[in-house]
Enzyme design. Structure first.
Site: not given
Ligand code: BG6
Length: 522
Positions: A200-201, A263
């Site tokens: 989960d980044h 997230h």
């Molecule tokens: C991803 C989603 O997991 O997270 C995208 O699939 C979204 O739709 C993105 O744009 C948002 O990530 P961050 O790091 O830009 O907040």
């Protein structure tokens, strides 16, 4: 009589090593977007910073045919474009010597036999220690076939071996509870849970990791971090972009699956969890799991009272006209996929009983912001005349800003200079940029390094993924009920809309029921 016994540490209980040993990483889906934009640039940065060994070995695998040389060229373009490290010819040359490529299908034993032969050759020539990291950067439909083929090709070392095998799985991890469980079952038939790293980044973002440090390394916040002092919590993850050519994917997903299940649930768990007994994978994930299990499950007919969904209608953002979601390419004309969701979440435990956590996320909102705002209760007795926004004056608000402009601020009331006692809200603030002189590195750098080091703390465990899906699937069931009810009355359900470039539908405002509660303008 007392016996002493030696208990061998389970792999995830072992202390985190300081430097990474040798390893070989296979990227499935190597010619795709994720590998090119995120993984290769992050690996280059890690090698350049000396955090991964100089002879770290990468094997790309995908259906598109490339020679090693052609794939290196493609990788170079990505690194030059997306890496935040300075590009150096010498460094690149050394890094590129460790990049190889195998062409194959994801369910074809012949491709995996070729992959195996290549890995075994590299084990010898590049001294990989026979340590293997397999990264699923593919569409989710091939997660299972790839895992199957890895097992059949005998490329997975048993968890007890000296040399290690690890599997990284990207999101989406299933599309509801049943599919997430089935995927877990499948993977666990081939890998041990300790070998699986579900990414989960958000957990790789510095500011997200800082939530635990902020809460548990400072003595002053934890005593007030509960229902006696906190009025409510707001978590906003807003995006100013639309579906950006991903209409086909997004229309089958929607904001709830795309952002909330993963997230935002992770943010809720870190903000709400009890103090873990240690900062290690087991203790932290046990703590998150307890919190996620305390989220009140919704019955299908309650969903309308707690969750608001909507789609964007045409609008304007930063001077650009945005078409309606229903007019985006890849989106069904009668789609009921939500591009905005707000959820009033109740947590049934001693710490949070009666303190709503309000979540909202959406596409084409006015700004890209991820933040957590903790609204404290008002001062019990107001001695001073309030200024204009009297409603909010005596409420302290702590904002943990995840991105952009990463930092933490606390809103307090202060006296305006002058003869009268007039109050005004002011901020005490900490900014990453000015305190540490740099912006935090990309989340993938931290997460890739952790996989190589064998540290699963920032990855989601099987039970966390399933409990989050359980709560989300109940909402999906509620929405299905709403559609069935409309159908039974001969109507077609249409979602409420919000003009692109605004903060969502009016119904999201009404979700905040408490006295003086309203959504924060980030
Ligand atoms: C991803 C989603 O997991 O997270 C995208 O699939 C979204 O739709 C993105 O744009 C948002 O990530 P961050 O790091 O830009 O907040």
């Amino acid at each position: 009589m007392l016996h002493s016994s030696v208990v061998e540490a389970a792999p995830e209980d072992r202390p985190r090593p300081k430097t990474s040993g040798p390893a070989l990483m296979v990227i499935f889906g190597a010619s795709g977007d994720l590998a090119q934009r995120k993984l290769l640039p992050a690996l280059y940065n890690l090698v350049q910073k000396g955090l991964l060994p100089k002879d770290f070995t990468i094997v790309g695998y995908s259906r598109t045919s490339y020679s090693d040389e052609a794939f290196r060229k493609l990788a170079r373009t990505s690194v030059e474009k997306y890496s935040d490290a300075e590009f150096s010819e010498d460094e690149w040359h050394r890094f590129a010597q460790g990049i190889f490529y195998v062409t194959g299908n994801y369910d074809d034993p012949a491709g995996f036999a070729q992959l195996k032969a290549r890995i075994e050759e590299l084990d010898n020539t590049r001294h990989t220690g026979r340590n293997r990291l397999f990264y699923l950067a593919t569409p989710p439909s091939v997660y299972e076939p790839v895992a199957t083929q890895l097992g059949l090709a005998d490329l997975v070392h048993p968890a007890t071996d000296e040399c290690w095998t690890r599997l990284v799985v990207e999101k989406p991890f299933g599309h509801d509870l049943a599919s997430a469980r089935a995927l877990n079952e499948h993977l666990l038939g081939i890998f041990h849970e300790d070998q699986i790293y579900r990414i989960d980044h958000y957990l790789g973002k510095e500011t997200v990791q800082n939530i635990l440090v902020f809460r548990f390394a400072n003595g002053i916040f934890e005593p007030i971090w509960n229902r006696n002092y906190v009025d409510h919590v707001q978590i906003t993850v807003s995006e100013s972009i639309g579906v950006e050519g991903r209409g086909g994917y997004y229309d089958k997903s929607g904001a709830l699956r795309d952002m909330v299940q993963n997230h935002m649930m992770q943010l809720v768990s870190l903000v709400g969890m009890e103090p873990p007994i240690a900062f290690d994978a087991k203790a932290v994930r046990d703590g998150k799991m307890n919190l996620l299990s305390s989220i009140r499950p919704l019955a299908p007919d309650e969903v309308g009272d707690y969750v608001v969904r909507a789609q964007y209608s045409p609008g304007e953002l930063d001077g650009t006209s945005i078409p309606a979601y229903l007019d985006e390419e890849g989106v069904a004309v009668d789609s009921t996929t939500e591009t905005f969701v707000a959820w009033k979440l109740e947590i049934d435990n001693w710490r949070w009983n009666g303190v709503p956590f309000y979540l909202r996320t959406g596409k084409v909102l006015p700004q890209k912001v991820s933040e957590i705002a903790i609204y404290f209760r008002r001062a019990p007795h107001l001695l001073f005349a309030a200024a204009d926004d009297g409603e909010h004056l005596s409420r302290n608000v702590l904002v943990i800003r995840i991105q952009p402009d990463e930092g933490i601020s606390l809103k307090i009331s202060a006296k305006q200079p002058g003869p009268a006692v007039k109050l005004q809200p002011v901020n005490m603030a900490f900014h990453y940029g000015s305190s540490f002189g740099s912006t935090p590195p990309d989340a993938y750098q931290r997460l890739l390094l952790d996989v190589v080091l064998g540290d699963g703390t920032l990855f989601t465990r099987r039970d966390e993924v399933e409990i989050a899906w359980d709560r989300v699937t109940r909402v999906l069931q509620g929405w299905k009920l709403q559609e069935d009810q409309a159908k039974a009355q001969g109507a077609t359900l249409r979602l409420p809309t919000y003009p692109a470039g605004t903060w969502g539908p009016a119904a999201a405002e009404q979700l905040l029921g408490g006295e003086g509660q309203k959504w924060r303008e980030p």
